[in-house]
Scaffold this motif. Structure first.
Motif, PDB file in Angstrom:
ATOM      1  N   TRP A  45       0.821  -1.210   0.000  1.00 28.22           N
ATOM      2  CA  TRP A  45       0.000   0.000   0.000  1.00 28.22           C
ATOM      3  C   TRP A  45       0.854   1.259   0.000  1.00 28.22           C
ATOM      4  O   TRP A  45       0.351   2.359  -0.236  1.00 28.22           O
ATOM      5  CB  TRP A  45      -0.926   0.035   1.214  1.00 28.22           C
ATOM      6  CG  TRP A  45      -1.895  -1.105   1.272  1.00 28.22           C
ATOM      7  CD1 TRP A  45      -2.170  -2.018   0.283  1.00 28.22           C
ATOM      8  CD2 TRP A  45      -2.720  -1.476   2.380  1.00 28.22           C
ATOM      9  NE1 TRP A  45      -3.110  -2.918   0.701  1.00 28.22           N
ATOM     10  CE2 TRP A  45      -3.471  -2.621   1.991  1.00 28.22           C
ATOM     11  CE3 TRP A  45      -2.901  -0.959   3.659  1.00 28.22           C
ATOM     12  CZ2 TRP A  45      -4.380  -3.246   2.835  1.00 28.22           C
ATOM     13  CZ3 TRP A  45      -3.805  -1.581   4.513  1.00 28.22           C
ATOM     14  CH2 TRP A  45      -4.537  -2.711   4.092  1.00 28.22           C
ATOM     15  N   GLU A  46       2.148   1.078   0.283  1.00 24.94           N
ATOM     16  CA  GLU A  46       3.051   2.220   0.389  1.00 24.94           C
ATOM     17  C   GLU A  46       3.861   2.438  -0.885  1.00 24.94           C
ATOM     18  O   GLU A  46       4.547   3.446  -1.008  1.00 24.94           O
ATOM     19  CB  GLU A  46       4.019   2.005   1.558  1.00 24.94           C
ATOM     20  CG  GLU A  46       3.347   1.801   2.914  1.00 24.94           C
ATOM     21  CD  GLU A  46       2.681   3.062   3.421  1.00 24.94           C
ATOM     22  OE1 GLU A  46       3.275   4.150   3.233  1.00 24.94           O
ATOM     23  OE2 GLU A  46       1.577   2.969   3.993  1.00 24.94           O
ATOM     24  N   SER A  47       3.803   1.481  -1.815  1.00 29.96           N
ATOM     25  CA  SER A  47       4.611   1.577  -3.028  1.00 29.96           C
ATOM     26  C   SER A  47       3.754   1.325  -4.265  1.00 29.96           C
ATOM     27  O   SER A  47       2.567   1.013  -4.159  1.00 29.96           O
ATOM     28  CB  SER A  47       5.777   0.582  -2.974  1.00 29.96           C
ATOM     29  OG  SER A  47       5.303  -0.745  -2.817  1.00 29.96           O
ATOM     30  N   ASN A  48       4.389   1.435  -5.413  1.00 28.73           N
ATOM     31  CA  ASN A  48       3.695   1.314  -6.696  1.00 28.73           C
ATOM     32  C   ASN A  48       4.195   0.069  -7.426  1.00 28.73           C
ATOM     33  O   ASN A  48       5.399  -0.181  -7.481  1.00 28.73           O
ATOM     34  CB  ASN A  48       3.959   2.572  -7.529  1.00 28.73           C
ATOM     35  CG  ASN A  48       3.306   2.527  -8.879  1.00 28.73           C
ATOM     36  OD1 ASN A  48       3.875   1.984  -9.833  1.00 28.73           O
ATOM     37  ND2 ASN A  48       2.107   3.083  -8.979  1.00 28.73           N
ATOM     38  N   LEU A  49       3.266  -0.710  -8.002  1.00 28.80           N
ATOM     39  CA  LEU A  49       3.650  -1.949  -8.667  1.00 28.80           C
ATOM     40  C   LEU A  49       4.621  -1.697  -9.815  1.00 28.80           C
ATOM     41  O   LEU A  49       5.595  -2.439  -9.986  1.00 28.80           O
ATOM     42  CB  LEU A  49       2.402  -2.682  -9.183  1.00 28.80           C
ATOM     43  CG  LEU A  49       2.665  -3.968  -9.978  1.00 28.80           C
ATOM     44  CD1 LEU A  49       3.403  -5.000  -9.145  1.00 28.80           C
ATOM     45  CD2 LEU A  49       1.348  -4.548 -10.504  1.00 28.80           C
ATOM     46  N   GLU A  50       4.372  -0.681 -10.595  1.00 34.61           N
ATOM     47  CA  GLU A  50       5.257  -0.399 -11.736  1.00 34.61           C
ATOM     48  C   GLU A  50       6.685  -0.155 -11.271  1.00 34.61           C
ATOM     49  O   GLU A  50       7.648  -0.681 -11.848  1.00 34.61           O
ATOM     50  CB  GLU A  50       4.739   0.806 -12.525  1.00 34.61           C
ATOM     51  CG  GLU A  50       5.593   1.137 -13.741  1.00 34.61           C
ATOM     52  CD  GLU A  50       5.016   2.274 -14.569  1.00 34.61           C
ATOM     53  OE1 GLU A  50       5.657   2.644 -15.581  1.00 34.61           O
ATOM     54  OE2 GLU A  50       3.931   2.788 -14.212  1.00 34.61           O
ATOM     55  N   ASP A  51       6.837   0.649 -10.210  1.00 35.51           N
ATOM     56  CA  ASP A  51       8.181   0.926  -9.700  1.00 35.51           C
ATOM     57  C   ASP A  51       8.838  -0.339  -9.156  1.00 35.51           C
ATOM     58  O   ASP A  51      10.057  -0.516  -9.284  1.00 35.51           O
ATOM     59  CB  ASP A  51       8.108   1.981  -8.597  1.00 35.51           C
ATOM     60  CG  ASP A  51       7.669   3.336  -9.129  1.00 35.51           C
ATOM     61  OD1 ASP A  51       7.855   3.578 -10.345  1.00 35.51           O
ATOM     62  OD2 ASP A  51       7.122   4.139  -8.348  1.00 35.51           O
ATOM     63  N   GLU A  52       8.044  -1.198  -8.554  1.00 37.25           N
ATOM     64  CA  GLU A  52       8.590  -2.429  -7.977  1.00 37.25           C
ATOM     65  C   GLU A  52       9.016  -3.410  -9.072  1.00 37.25           C
ATOM     66  O   GLU A  52       9.946  -4.199  -8.879  1.00 37.25           O
ATOM     67  CB  GLU A  52       7.544  -3.091  -7.079  1.00 37.25           C
ATOM     68  CG  GLU A  52       7.208  -2.311  -5.822  1.00 37.25           C
ATOM     69  CD  GLU A  52       8.287  -2.431  -4.747  1.00 37.25           C
ATOM     70  OE1 GLU A  52       8.978  -3.457  -4.723  1.00 37.25           O
ATOM     71  OE2 GLU A  52       8.434  -1.481  -3.951  1.00 37.25           O
TER      72      GLU A  52
END
Length: 338
Positions: free
Chosen positions: A153-160
């Motif tokens: 919830w704290e990060s973005n899937l694309e960035d990960e």
């Protein structure tokens, strides 16, 4: 997942305080009516209360057993993902062979990094909020979120996913609905091409495909738990039984304590309040515990630590690749790890 020996009362009591307030109100009102207004009809025999309590205890025990089974099955599934991931990493490292050591390393890294992308996409999908989940809807769960963070919830899937996939593959995966499924599909296509080009023998290729099938099996089991809630009919009857029992509980205690008035005086009736609060709290908390266990991927404090497990798999497989710059393991926050 809580990794301490137990939940401290400083956390547990505030988490359940609404139940205490409810029982306080339910016990004060009939006691006041009986003591000050002489409404003797609020005192009822203990037998129906005991019978309802027995039924409530049975259905609460059934629910808690089944929700624990859901949680434990989810942990077993992720245990299987750990084993399959390690096996897949070894197979890729030993089965994919070319005439160049550098090309071997590049291929191993590409395939294993794609596996990291699958782990990432799967955990993001499992942390999506469903209508029946309660971590974001119940006030006591939302309040408890101050003790921990849910990484998805704290990060973005694309960035990960960026560190693990090439740009064209990343954009394709992001355009699909079930990203984890499509990543394994892409993985299968890559392995097939390597087999056709002679970089993986037929026998080794067949074994790698079996590993992909096993990963699909584990993903499907996770999706079954995620997308199929604990049956609403059982959840509903547990709520109804528990609340009805808590309403009748003070009336039954008044009936019992009123029998002791001649011996101990009228003030004995006031013991209804503490006894009702204690016993009612036990049943209400049993229901709340079952509720907080039934969805093991929702982002609750009692969730399966899929982020930590995925990170540990990544560390293991990066070491297989010979990498030295490893990501750090996920550390608990207030004895909670997700």
């Amino acid at each position: 997942m809580n990794i301490s020996s137990h939940y401290k009362l400083t956390h547990f009591i505030p988490w359940t305080r609404v139940k205490i307030y409810r029982m306080l109100l339910l016990s004060i009102v009939p006691t006041v009516l009986f003591y000050f207004f002489g409404l003797n009809w609020v005192a009822i025999p203990w037998v129906p209360v005991a019978l309802l309590g027995t039924a409530t205890a049975f259905i609460s025990g059934f629910k808690n057993t089944q929700t624990y089974n859901r949680m434990w099955e989810a942990r077993q599934i992720y245990g299987a993902i750990i084993n399959s991931s390690r096996a897949f990493g070894i197979m890729v490292k030993d089965f994919v062979r070319t005439t160049s050591t550098e090309e071997d390393k590049a291929l191993h890294k590409e395939i294993i990094y794609r596996h990291f992308a699958w782990l990432t996409a799967l955990r993001f999908q499992l942390r999506e909020t469903k209508s029946w989940e309660n971590v974001k809807t119940k006030s006591y769960n939302k309040e408890y979120l101050k003790y921990y963070k849910v990484p998805e919830w704290e990060s973005n899937l694309e960035d990960e996913l960026k560190p693990f996939l090439k740009e064209n593959e990343l954009q394709y995966i992001l355009s699909t609905k079930n990203r984890a499924t499509q990543i394994i599909s892409d993985q299968s296509s890559v392995l097939r091409n390597l087999n056709e080009s002679g970089k993986i023998s037929d026998f080794y290729y067949a074994n790698l495909v079996i590993q992909l099938k096993d990963l699909y099996d584990q993903q499907g089991k996770c999706e079954r738990i995620k997308n199929f809630p604990y049956p609403r009919q059982f959840s509903s009857i547990n709520i109804y039984f528990t609340n009805l029992f808590c309403i009748l509980l003070p009336l039954g205690f008044i009936g019992e304590f009123s029998k002791l008035i001649e011996k101990f005086g009228e003030n004995i009736v006031w013991l209804t309040i503490p006894f009702s609060i204690i016993l009612g709290w036990v049943f209400l908390v049993l229901e709340q515990i079952g509720e907080s266990t039934e969805n093991p991927f929702e982002g609750n404090a009692n969730d399966i630590p899929i982020t930590q497990i995925s990170r540990n798999i990544e560390i293991d497989l990066r070491e297989m690749l010979g990498e030295k710059d490893l990501p750090s393991a996920i550390q608990p926050q207030n004895n909670l790890v997700l």
